[in-house]
Write an enzyme that holds these catalytic residues in place. Sequence first.
Site, short mmCIF file in Angstrom:
data_model
loop_
_atom_site.label_atom_id
_atom_site.label_comp_id
_atom_site.label_asym_id
_atom_site.label_seq_id
_atom_site.Cartn_x
_atom_site.Cartn_y
_atom_site.Cartn_z
N TRP A 192 0.88 -1.23 -0.05
CA TRP A 192 0.05 -0.12 -0.04
C TRP A 192 0.88 1.32 0.07
O TRP A 192 1.87 0.90 0.14
CB TRP A 192 -1.08 -0.04 1.19
CG TRP A 192 -0.47 -0.35 2.71
CD1 TRP A 192 0.73 -0.61 2.99
CD2 TRP A 192 -1.38 -0.12 3.71
NE1 TRP A 192 0.64 -0.86 4.39
CE2 TRP A 192 -0.52 -0.65 4.89
CE3 TRP A 192 -2.71 0.01 3.86
CZ2 TRP A 192 -0.80 -0.70 6.24
CZ3 TRP A 192 -3.28 0.05 5.37
CH2 TRP A 192 -2.20 -0.39 6.31
N ASN A 193 0.23 2.34 -0.35
CA ASN A 193 0.82 3.37 -0.47
C ASN A 193 0.17 4.70 0.36
O ASN A 193 -0.97 4.57 0.48
CB ASN A 193 0.98 4.02 -1.83
CG ASN A 193 1.51 2.93 -3.11
OD1 ASN A 193 2.97 2.85 -2.65
ND2 ASN A 193 0.87 2.51 -3.99
N HIS B 206 -7.96 19.70 -6.74
CA HIS B 206 -8.12 20.05 -8.30
C HIS B 206 -6.86 19.50 -9.16
O HIS B 206 -6.17 20.26 -9.81
CB HIS B 206 -8.38 21.36 -8.40
CG HIS B 206 -9.47 21.81 -7.99
ND1 HIS B 206 -10.72 22.11 -8.69
CD2 HIS B 206 -9.89 22.24 -6.65
CE1 HIS B 206 -11.73 22.50 -7.44
NE2 HIS B 206 -11.28 22.57 -6.53
N HIS C 154 -10.66 15.69 -12.47
CA HIS C 154 -11.39 16.10 -11.22
C HIS C 154 -12.70 16.82 -11.53
O HIS C 154 -12.98 17.20 -12.48
CB HIS C 154 -10.46 17.03 -10.45
CG HIS C 154 -10.16 18.38 -11.01
ND1 HIS C 154 -9.15 18.47 -11.97
CD2 HIS C 154 -10.75 19.44 -10.65
CE1 HIS C 154 -9.40 19.92 -11.88
NE2 HIS C 154 -10.14 20.40 -11.38
N ASP D 128 -15.26 19.74 -10.12
CA ASP D 128 -15.13 20.87 -9.45
C ASP D 128 -16.65 21.12 -8.79
O ASP D 128 -17.99 21.11 -9.50
CB ASP D 128 -15.16 22.27 -10.35
CG ASP D 128 -13.93 22.33 -10.95
OD1 ASP D 128 -12.73 21.83 -10.62
OD2 ASP D 128 -13.85 23.32 -12.08
N HIS E 110 -16.45 25.81 -5.02
CA HIS E 110 -14.99 25.90 -5.51
C HIS E 110 -14.87 27.62 -5.68
O HIS E 110 -14.00 28.28 -5.61
CB HIS E 110 -14.70 25.10 -6.58
CG HIS E 110 -13.51 25.37 -7.26
ND1 HIS E 110 -12.35 25.75 -6.73
CD2 HIS E 110 -13.11 25.67 -8.78
CE1 HIS E 110 -11.46 25.94 -7.42
NE2 HIS E 110 -11.81 25.94 -8.73
C1 23J Z 1 -8.41 28.21 -9.11
C2 23J Z 1 -8.39 29.26 -10.07
C3 23J Z 1 -8.30 29.50 -11.52
C4 23J Z 1 -8.59 27.87 -11.91
C5 23J Z 1 -8.87 26.91 -11.32
C6 23J Z 1 -8.73 27.04 -10.04
C7 23J Z 1 -9.13 25.64 -11.84
O1 23J Z 1 -9.28 25.63 -13.10
C8 23J Z 1 -9.93 24.71 -11.25
O2 23J Z 1 -9.09 23.53 -11.26
O3 23J Z 1 -10.74 24.74 -10.73
S1 23J Z 1 -8.84 28.24 -13.65
MN MN Z 2 -11.09 22.38 -10.77
#
Ligand code: 23J
Ligand code: MN
Length: 259
Positions: free
Chosen positions: A63-64, A71, A75, A77, A81
């Site tokens: 295991w690790n 993000h 992934h 969002d 976020h």
């Molecule tokens: C934070 C600020 C700008 C961006 C992002 C995150 C992402 O692309 C993200 O992974 O949600 S553009």
């Molecule tokens: Mn993102």
Amino acid sequence: MSSDVLQAFASALSSGAISVVDLSQELSPETVVINLPPPFAQSAPFRIEQVSAYDDKGPAWYWNNISLGEHTGTHFDAPVHWMTGRSLPASTTDTIAPGRLVAPACVIDVEAECAADPAFLLMRAKLLAWEAEHGRIPAGAWVLMRSGWSRRTGDAFLNVGKTGPQSPGPDPDCVKFMVDDRDVAGFGTETVGTDAGAAHSFTPPFPCHTFMHGANKFGLASLTNLDKLPATGAVIITPPLKIKGGSGSPCRVLALVGG
Ligand code: 23J
Ligand code: MN
């Protein structure tokens, strides 16, 4: 009744009438993470260290330990976020209703456009043209932008030039259309984030994050294998890890595709 539907579904899976397509990229220390300019803080890359591998530290098990930013790689969002989604109900990775994590997908093929122009912007007119061919984008469906970008590796993935990152994404009016006129589930892309590389300079900045998340909608980034999906008819499964208060999470995105 409902058990008949599920029985038919299980049979279709085992016969191959429905196949499962993996829309996720591999996660490794080489996974390219978004790079924000100063003074903004950076998200951490994926790290992995072995705990044991059938050795003194664990004779019969491997295991690790891993660590990573929410993000990173393929992934999800969550609405929280972005600042525009910060006060919305059920908008964190642990509180999103699970029924929202299985939804149909509309796949917009703009590979040729993105090959000709890596800063290609998806416009409302392109979605209307897509609808003329494939039918109206249903409420609650994902819009997935098939750019071919997932074939890029290393520096070509972020594609930072003299004027900053050059990568495709939706223009602000197109995002408004998806949110206000089509009530989509969210927007998914093959690039590192749902907004175009130059979106920091748009009005508003990062329109996809701003408008999608402000309307309690989702994002999917760093998808792959979109070329294996039909334009309509696929159903995608997108559960983020149930991080308490999380803003997003790496995600094993699966698509169900009819034969
Ligand atoms: C934070 C600020 C700008 C961006 C992002 C995150 C992402 O692309 C993200 O992974 O949600 S553009
Ligand atoms: Mn993102």
